[in-house]
Design a protein around this motif. Structure first.
Motif, PDB file in Angstrom:
ATOM      1  N   LEU A  77       0.794  -1.231   0.000  1.00 17.84           N
ATOM      2  CA  LEU A  77       0.000   0.000   0.000  1.00 17.84           C
ATOM      3  C   LEU A  77       0.826   1.280   0.000  1.00 17.84           C
ATOM      4  N   CYS A  78       2.103   1.186   0.371  1.00 17.57           N
ATOM      5  CA  CYS A  78       2.946   2.388   0.452  1.00 17.57           C
ATOM      6  C   CYS A  78       2.983   3.127  -0.892  1.00 17.57           C
ATOM      7  N   ASP A  79       2.934   4.448  -0.819  1.00 22.50           N
ATOM      8  CA  ASP A  79       2.944   5.259  -2.036  1.00 22.50           C
ATOM      9  C   ASP A  79       4.339   5.432  -2.628  1.00 22.50           C
ATOM     10  N   ASN A  80       5.353   5.273  -1.818  1.00 23.49           N
ATOM     11  CA  ASN A  80       6.711   5.596  -2.281  1.00 23.49           C
ATOM     12  C   ASN A  80       7.734   4.526  -1.930  1.00 23.49           C
ATOM     13  N   THR A  81       7.499   3.277  -2.307  1.00 27.47           N
ATOM     14  CA  THR A  81       8.529   2.283  -2.005  1.00 27.47           C
ATOM     15  C   THR A  81       9.764   2.604  -2.842  1.00 27.47           C
ATOM     16  N   VAL A 107       9.767   0.502   2.385  1.00 25.07           N
ATOM     17  CA  VAL A 107       8.635   1.425   2.395  1.00 25.07           C
ATOM     18  C   VAL A 107       9.134   2.787   2.867  1.00 25.07           C
ATOM     19  N   CYS A 108       8.313   3.839   2.634  1.00 26.05           N
ATOM     20  CA  CYS A 108       8.789   5.178   2.991  1.00 26.05           C
ATOM     21  C   CYS A 108       8.559   5.483   4.475  1.00 26.05           C
ATOM     22  N   ASN A 109       7.616   4.763   5.114  1.00 25.36           N
ATOM     23  CA  ASN A 109       7.265   4.999   6.521  1.00 25.36           C
ATOM     24  C   ASN A 109       6.662   6.371   6.789  1.00 25.36           C
ATOM     25  N   ARG A 110       6.368   7.131   5.729  1.00 23.63           N
ATOM     26  CA  ARG A 110       5.889   8.492   5.934  1.00 23.63           C
ATOM     27  C   ARG A 110       4.543   8.778   5.276  1.00 23.63           C
ATOM     28  N   CYS A 111       4.234   8.046   4.192  1.00 20.63           N
ATOM     29  CA  CYS A 111       2.986   8.351   3.495  1.00 20.63           C
ATOM     30  C   CYS A 111       1.806   7.942   4.376  1.00 20.63           C
ATOM     31  N   VAL A 112       0.636   8.434   4.022  1.00 25.98           N
ATOM     32  CA  VAL A 112      -0.524   8.182   4.870  1.00 25.98           C
ATOM     33  C   VAL A 112      -0.824   6.679   4.949  1.00 25.98           C
ATOM     34  N   ASN A 113      -0.548   5.966   3.852  1.00 29.71           N
ATOM     35  CA  ASN A 113      -0.785   4.523   3.865  1.00 29.71           C
ATOM     36  C   ASN A 113       0.160   3.801   4.826  1.00 29.71           C
ATOM     37  N   CYS A 114       1.427   4.222   4.833  1.00 23.04           N
ATOM     38  CA  CYS A 114       2.394   3.631   5.764  1.00 23.04           C
ATOM     39  C   CYS A 114       1.985   3.896   7.211  1.00 23.04           C
ATOM     40  N   ILE A 115       1.609   5.124   7.466  1.00 24.92           N
ATOM     41  CA  ILE A 115       1.281   5.495   8.846  1.00 24.92           C
ATOM     42  C   ILE A 115       0.074   4.706   9.344  1.00 24.92           C
TER      43      ILE A 115
END
Ligand code: ZN
Length: 369
Positions: free
Chosen positions: A51-55, A60-68
């Protein structure tokens, strides 16, 4: 949960990442995991990665809303299913306990989970209501993400009710992913098994278990390796052993702390020499353990409840006694001291001078009114 928090398992990790990266994800997968090997942790990491927007570069980016949202387990497109107790309940009735249990230990076993929801001696299962709820949930559109994901932990407990999910697993709505995390292939309905692609998650290597303990539990390398050898590739077992066997850092810390409290010069010099001999890496873990002890000491001071504290029995007794004499202000001062020591250890300070200095300062803080 992201892949770097999953211990070891480089092969299945790489396989799962490449599925997402190449957008070739089988819609139904069965993670067949040895106990304590990390099947559930892997499923959680997989969902966040999907689901991460910016792998980037397999992370994963750990910052996008999906990661959070995924990491807090509140993502509306990730659904969880797991054994519960009672016929009129569904998994979401226990969502609070589920989140807490995963936060504490994503390597837990069924028994630990059932204790968590107060099952006592009752058997867990994934019942008819839960299957109906899954069908309903997955027929909804995705809310935010690219995929809608169902993570089912221990499909062994579906029993015949699992047949209600067959159609869904065979012809799922668009962009729906099933991830079943199982430990015992023989106990899964054949009709389900035949519809899933299997990903094997083998027992961890001793080195992987040890590394996990060093990184996540601040245990010295030698000690971690000792525990790993006893745990047979089961990280959950290793965590249990860590909590229930005496840990070298804990012993040394108590000895040092008592020594600093007493303030006998000869004793302090001897302790300092002992610490200096540990080597830089172990000195760092020792100091990190010391910070962990302080944190738990504060929890104890605030809650007054020894069972909410993550310390072993002997440490708990000491902590309980200490919490009576060391107030919040002192704990704060001491953690500053310890953080400073970590800073200097990392920068190759002379260990004898550093630890003697820290010991004397600690003595002063402890004895000040
Ligand atoms: Zn992200």
């Amino acid at each position: 949960m992201n892949f770097s928090q999953v211990i070891g398992q480089s092969k299945p990790k790489a396989l799962l990442k490449s599925m997402i990266d190449s957008q070739r994800v089988p819609h139904a997968q069965l993670f067949l995991s040895a106990e304590g090997a990390g099947g559930l942790a892997m499923a959680l990491a997989f969902a966040q990665y999907a689901l991460c927007d910016n792998t980037r570069d397999g992370e994963v980016c750990n910052r996008c809303v999906n990661c959070i949202k995924a990491s807090k387990m509140i993502h509306p497109d990730i659904h969880y299913s797991y054994p519960t107790v009672g016929s009129n309940v569904v998994a979401t009735n226990f969502l609070k306990e589920w989140r807490q249990a995963i936060e504490e230990n994503p390597y837990m076993n069924l028994n630990q989970w059932l204790q968590k929801i107060g099952a006592e001696n009752k058997q867990g299962n994934i019942n008819k209501n839960e299957c109906l709820a899954i069908v309903k949930k997955l027929s909804l559109k995705t809310f935010e993400g690219k995929y809608k994901i169902l993570i089912m932990w221990l499909p062994e407990f579906l029993g015949k009710e699992g047949n209600r999910l067959l159609k869904l697993i065979e012809e799922p709505p668009e962009n729906t992913l099933f991830i079943l995390v199982a430990e015992n292939q023989e106990l899964i309905l054949n009709t389900i098994l035949s519809r899933c692609q299997i990903v094997k998650i083998n027992p961890l290597q001793d080195e992987e278990v040890a590394q996990g303990l060093v990184e996540q539990k601040m245990i010295g390398e030698e000690e971690a390796m000792k525990i790993a050898r006893l745990a047979n590739g089961d990280y959950n077992e290793a965590l249990f052993l860590t909590e229930h066997t005496e840990n070298d850092n804990a012993k040394l810390f108590l000895e040092w702390f008592r020594g600093c409290y007493k303030g006998n010069a000869k004793e302090l010099v001897e302790l300092t020499e002992k610490l200096a001999k540990l080597g830089r890496e172990n000195q760092k873990y020792f100091m990190m353990y010391s910070l962990h002890f302080l944190r738990e000491l504060m929890v104890l001071g605030i809650t007054g409840k020894a069972d909410s504290v993550r310390l072993q029995t002997t440490e708990k007794e000491t902590a309980l006694n200490m919490s009576k004499v060391i107030g919040f202000r002192k704990v704060e001062k001491i953690s500053e001291l310890f953080n400073e020591a970590i800073f200097h250890v990392e920068r190759n300070a002379n260990p004898k001078i550093l630890f003697l200095n820290t010991s004397i300062k600690l003595h002063k803080v402890l004895r000040r009114n």
